[in-house]
Design an enzyme around this catalytic site. Structure first.
Site, mmCIF file in Angstrom:
data_model
loop_
_atom_site.group_PDB
_atom_site.id
_atom_site.type_symbol
_atom_site.label_atom_id
_atom_site.label_comp_id
_atom_site.label_asym_id
_atom_site.label_seq_id
_atom_site.Cartn_x
_atom_site.Cartn_y
_atom_site.Cartn_z
ATOM 1 N N LYS A 90 -42.989 -2.306 -26.760
ATOM 2 C CA LYS A 90 -41.844 -3.152 -26.459
ATOM 3 C C LYS A 90 -41.839 -3.282 -24.998
ATOM 4 O O LYS A 90 -41.460 -2.370 -23.912
ATOM 5 C CB LYS A 90 -40.445 -2.288 -26.777
ATOM 6 N N GLY A 101 -40.519 3.747 -16.878
ATOM 7 C CA GLY A 101 -39.290 2.986 -16.320
ATOM 8 C C GLY A 101 -38.499 3.922 -15.494
ATOM 9 O O GLY A 101 -39.036 5.014 -14.868
ATOM 10 N N SER A 102 -37.040 4.011 -15.491
ATOM 11 C CA SER A 102 -36.343 4.789 -14.445
ATOM 12 C C SER A 102 -36.308 6.128 -14.893
ATOM 13 O O SER A 102 -36.277 6.295 -16.020
ATOM 14 C CB SER A 102 -34.994 4.043 -14.418
ATOM 15 N N GLY A 160 -35.760 7.705 -18.790
ATOM 16 C CA GLY A 160 -36.754 8.393 -19.218
ATOM 17 C C GLY A 160 -36.250 9.559 -19.801
ATOM 18 O O GLY A 160 -36.607 10.274 -20.812
ATOM 19 N N GLU A 205 -43.346 8.065 -17.023
ATOM 20 C CA GLU A 205 -43.881 7.832 -15.812
ATOM 21 C C GLU A 205 -42.433 7.032 -15.190
ATOM 22 O O GLU A 205 -42.135 6.062 -15.642
ATOM 23 C CB GLU A 205 -44.941 6.819 -15.625
ATOM 24 N N CYS A 249 -42.667 1.513 -8.236
ATOM 25 C CA CYS A 249 -42.478 3.047 -8.430
ATOM 26 C C CYS A 249 -43.173 3.817 -7.173
ATOM 27 O O CYS A 249 -42.616 4.782 -6.855
ATOM 28 C CB CYS A 249 -43.143 3.702 -9.652
ATOM 29 N N GLN A 281 -29.717 -6.100 -9.933
ATOM 30 C CA GLN A 281 -30.428 -5.275 -9.269
ATOM 31 C C GLN A 281 -30.285 -5.646 -7.738
ATOM 32 O O GLN A 281 -30.261 -4.877 -6.931
ATOM 33 C CB GLN A 281 -32.162 -5.253 -9.633
ATOM 34 N N GLU A 306 -33.442 6.732 -5.285
ATOM 35 C CA GLU A 306 -34.403 5.457 -5.408
ATOM 36 C C GLU A 306 -33.678 4.317 -5.549
ATOM 37 O O GLU A 306 -32.610 4.010 -6.186
ATOM 38 C CB GLU A 306 -35.131 5.723 -6.802
HETATM 39 P P1 NAD Z 1 -35.601 1.021 -17.126
HETATM 40 O O1 NAD Z 1 -35.634 2.427 -17.342
HETATM 41 O O2 NAD Z 1 -34.542 0.163 -16.894
HETATM 42 O O3 NAD Z 1 -36.544 0.210 -18.136
HETATM 43 C C1 NAD Z 1 -37.673 0.385 -18.449
HETATM 44 C C2 NAD Z 1 -38.122 0.140 -19.937
HETATM 45 O O4 NAD Z 1 -37.379 0.962 -20.714
HETATM 46 C C3 NAD Z 1 -37.627 -1.272 -20.236
HETATM 47 O O5 NAD Z 1 -38.568 -1.763 -21.268
HETATM 48 C C4 NAD Z 1 -36.277 -1.051 -21.085
HETATM 49 O O6 NAD Z 1 -35.943 -2.205 -21.990
HETATM 50 C C5 NAD Z 1 -36.476 0.121 -21.789
HETATM 51 N N1 NAD Z 1 -35.342 0.954 -22.044
HETATM 52 C C6 NAD Z 1 -34.026 0.720 -21.454
HETATM 53 N N2 NAD Z 1 -33.149 1.524 -21.742
HETATM 54 C C7 NAD Z 1 -33.768 2.054 -23.098
HETATM 55 C C8 NAD Z 1 -33.175 3.191 -23.896
HETATM 56 N N3 NAD Z 1 -31.995 3.613 -24.164
HETATM 57 N N4 NAD Z 1 -34.193 3.514 -24.726
HETATM 58 C C9 NAD Z 1 -35.385 3.095 -24.965
HETATM 59 N N5 NAD Z 1 -36.046 2.179 -24.123
HETATM 60 C C10 NAD Z 1 -35.045 1.665 -23.065
HETATM 61 O O7 NAD Z 1 -36.802 0.617 -15.941
HETATM 62 P P2 NAD Z 1 -36.911 -0.925 -14.959
HETATM 63 O O8 NAD Z 1 -35.693 -1.441 -14.565
HETATM 64 O O9 NAD Z 1 -37.636 -1.879 -16.096
HETATM 65 O O10 NAD Z 1 -38.283 -0.366 -14.119
HETATM 66 C C11 NAD Z 1 -37.997 0.193 -12.964
HETATM 67 C C12 NAD Z 1 -38.038 1.571 -12.910
HETATM 68 O O11 NAD Z 1 -39.034 1.920 -13.386
HETATM 69 C C13 NAD Z 1 -37.992 2.276 -11.351
HETATM 70 O O12 NAD Z 1 -37.332 3.597 -11.483
HETATM 71 C C14 NAD Z 1 -39.631 2.555 -11.176
HETATM 72 O O13 NAD Z 1 -39.776 3.530 -10.328
HETATM 73 C C15 NAD Z 1 -39.854 2.992 -12.440
HETATM 74 N N6 NAD Z 1 -41.465 2.670 -12.735
HETATM 75 C C16 NAD Z 1 -42.237 3.666 -12.841
HETATM 76 C C17 NAD Z 1 -43.674 3.521 -12.889
HETATM 77 C C18 NAD Z 1 -44.544 4.736 -12.943
HETATM 78 O O14 NAD Z 1 -45.697 4.691 -13.091
HETATM 79 N N7 NAD Z 1 -43.941 5.897 -12.416
HETATM 80 C C19 NAD Z 1 -44.210 2.226 -12.933
HETATM 81 C C20 NAD Z 1 -43.472 1.261 -12.733
HETATM 82 C C21 NAD Z 1 -41.920 1.528 -12.525
#
Ligand code: NAD
Length: 490
Positions: free
Chosen positions: A170, A223-224, A228, A245, A279, A326, A380
């Protein structure tokens, strides 16, 4: 469109979502579905059906398909790079870099097809053989963010696949077309039906349905940190493996003996590359007092020269934020920084000159006279905002760097080997760069962070295989009699 059981289709009754260019909100790239739980279930069932045959397929054969997918992406690199830039905004050179990372990952994962080494070890008993195998875990749910919209799906999917797992991906709702383009490369490479499935949609609807589906063995999430944590809670309740991550608040230290030209170039690339939306982006700069004023002066001069613009325009160095939400969030943090008493040196505003008004641009922003407990130094922001703190020397610098809930990437600039190695030892982060910026990971090394940046797993490198495999331990007794471990040899 979704890709389930080897076929592209639109889920009946699903709401239509639109993918737009963040540099120009009038530019529509396409539509995609907000897939409901029933569609997620269809994808999981397809992946479950495909699993036994894919697991039995020899790993070098699985690897051939992965290698071909990498070759397809390499042939298409220019078009894919432009798609990444158009859909997520980062400058073309970075869009191309995103695709290159996926190509590199295909090379790495395909190589694993002829390794996937286990261990052999002596038994404590005679005429007995002991060995271990890596086995796939089953159907893996992969949830990815928008900022590396081809690279991160590749990091997850290609390792999962070479290990013999089947997957349901996804991608982020901001970059659905990039996710689909990655899956198309695997389809064209000959991936069997059901081994790779794609469900498009929002996190709230499609993501949640995937995480709570009982048919999955594992969720790999990037993701965030906030999202997570919710994902991990849900996985805990349903007994799934989970790899996270998450976010970062990465710092670069500049000591007085550093090559300042390099240190400043590194800080600008780390802070404003991908408009600070990595990230691993540098959002904290920790500078030894002897060079603090000099660093600020040079940093300011060079930050003002950065060219803001659409990523597809030649010469652009800083692109837009991913979406209006954002952009507003980053502007709120800038207002907070001013309220907290930090000194705004440059930027701090939405950029709206000419065509920039059609996108979500924020000027590269520098805050000086920041103190370590300010929220702009702790939380962040995920935007083009760099906060600078002054310290007395190395030990204070490391203390300030570590005094933060995140621990993903970090960097130190110094010409002194003793300072560099002491910092490498004492910094609490998954990644430390010496005389390099906080961004620039390579796929054959483990990637991930400590504290709130993850949950102890690593992606990429050899370590990236661990989450996608179970160890099977095998004992073969060829003594022709009953031998009792811990008893017969005590
Ligand atoms: P986000 O957490 O909003 O979304 C990430 C993913 O999770 C998306 O596909 C989103 O649709 C999905 N998602 C959102 N809510 C969910 C839920 N309740 N259940 C399941 N899935 C859900 O993050 P973003 O805005 O897409 O990305 C930015 C964040 O990602 C930043 O915090 C960044 O630091 C982090 N990031 C981390 C890494 C790493 O490797 N550590 C790499 C890239 C980005």
């Amino acid at each position: 469109m979704n890709f389930i059981g080897g076929k592209w289709s639109w889920p009946a009754g699903a709401a239509k979502l639109t993918s737009r260019n963040p540099a120009d909100s009038r530019d529509v790239l396409g539509v995609f579905p907000d897939s409901p739980a029933g569609e997620v279930d269809r994808a999981v069932q397809a992946a479950r059906q495909a699993f036994p045959a894919w697991k039995r397929c020899p790993a070098p054969e699985r690897a051939k398909i992965i290698r071909r997918a990498g070759e397809i992406m390499a042939r298409r690199k220019a078009a894919l790079g432009a798609l990444v830039t158009r859909e997520c905004g980062k400058p073309l050179i970075e869009g191309l870099g995103d695709v290159q990372e996926a190509i590199d990952m295909a090379e790495l994962a395909a190589g694993e097809g002829r390794r996937l080494y286990g261990q052999t070890t002596p038994s404590e008993l005679p005429n007995k053989l002991c060995l271990t195998f890596r086995e796939p875990v089953g159907v893996c749910g992969l949830i990815t963010p928008w900022n590396f919209p081809i690279a991160i799906p590749a990091w997850k999917a290609l390792h999962a696949l070479v290990c013999g797992n089947t997957v349901v991906l996804k991608p982020a709702e901001d970059t659905p077309l990039c996710g689909a383009a990655f899956v198309k490369a695997l389809e064209e490479a000959g991936i069997p039906a059901g081994v790779v499935n794609l469900v498009q949609g929002t996190g709230e609807r499609t993501g949640r349905a995937l995480v709570s589906h009982p048919g999955l063995a594992l969720i790999s999430f990037t993701g965030s940190t906030e999202t997570g944590r919710g994902v991990a809670e849900s996985c805990g309740r349903s007994g799934k493996r989970v790899s996270l991550e998450c976010g970062g608040k990465n710092a670069q230290i500049i000591l007085a003996d550093a090559r300042l030209d390099l240190a400043i170039e590194g800080a600008l690339w780390g802070a404003f590359g991908t408009a600070g939306q990595r990230c691993t982006a540098t959002s904290r700069l920790i500078v030894e007092e002897a060079v603090y004023e000099r660093v600020l002066t040079r940093l300011l001069r060079q930050a003002r020269r950065l060219r803001l613009g659409p990523g597809l325009k030649k010469g652009t160095q800083v692109g837009p934020l991913i979406n209006e939400r954002q952009m507003t969030r980053v502007l709120d943090y800038i207002a907070l920084g001013k309220k907290e008493g930090a000194r705004l040196l440059c930027g701090g505003r939405r950029a709206q000159r000419g065509p920039l008004a059609r996108g979500w641009f924020i000027e590269p922003t520098l805050f000086a006279h920041v103190t370590p407990r300010m929220r702009i130094f702790q939380e962040e922001i995920f935007g083009p905002v760099l906060s600078v703190v002054k310290v007395a020397g190395l030990s204070e610098a490391v203390r300030v760097l570590n005094d933060c809930p995140y621990g993903l990437s970090s960097s130190i600039y110094t010409q002194d080997v003793n300072s560099a190695l002491a910092a490498v030892r004492d910094i609490e982060a998954g990644i430390v760069y010496v005389n390099g910026p906080t961004i620039g990971a390579e796929v054959h090394l483990p990637f991930g962070g400590v504290k709130q940046s993850g949950n102890g797993h690593r992606e990429a490198g050899k370590a990236g295989l661990d989450i996608f495999t179970e160890w099977k331990t095998v004992y073969v007794d060829y003594s022709g009699k009953l031998q009792r471990a811990q008893i017969d040899n005590s």
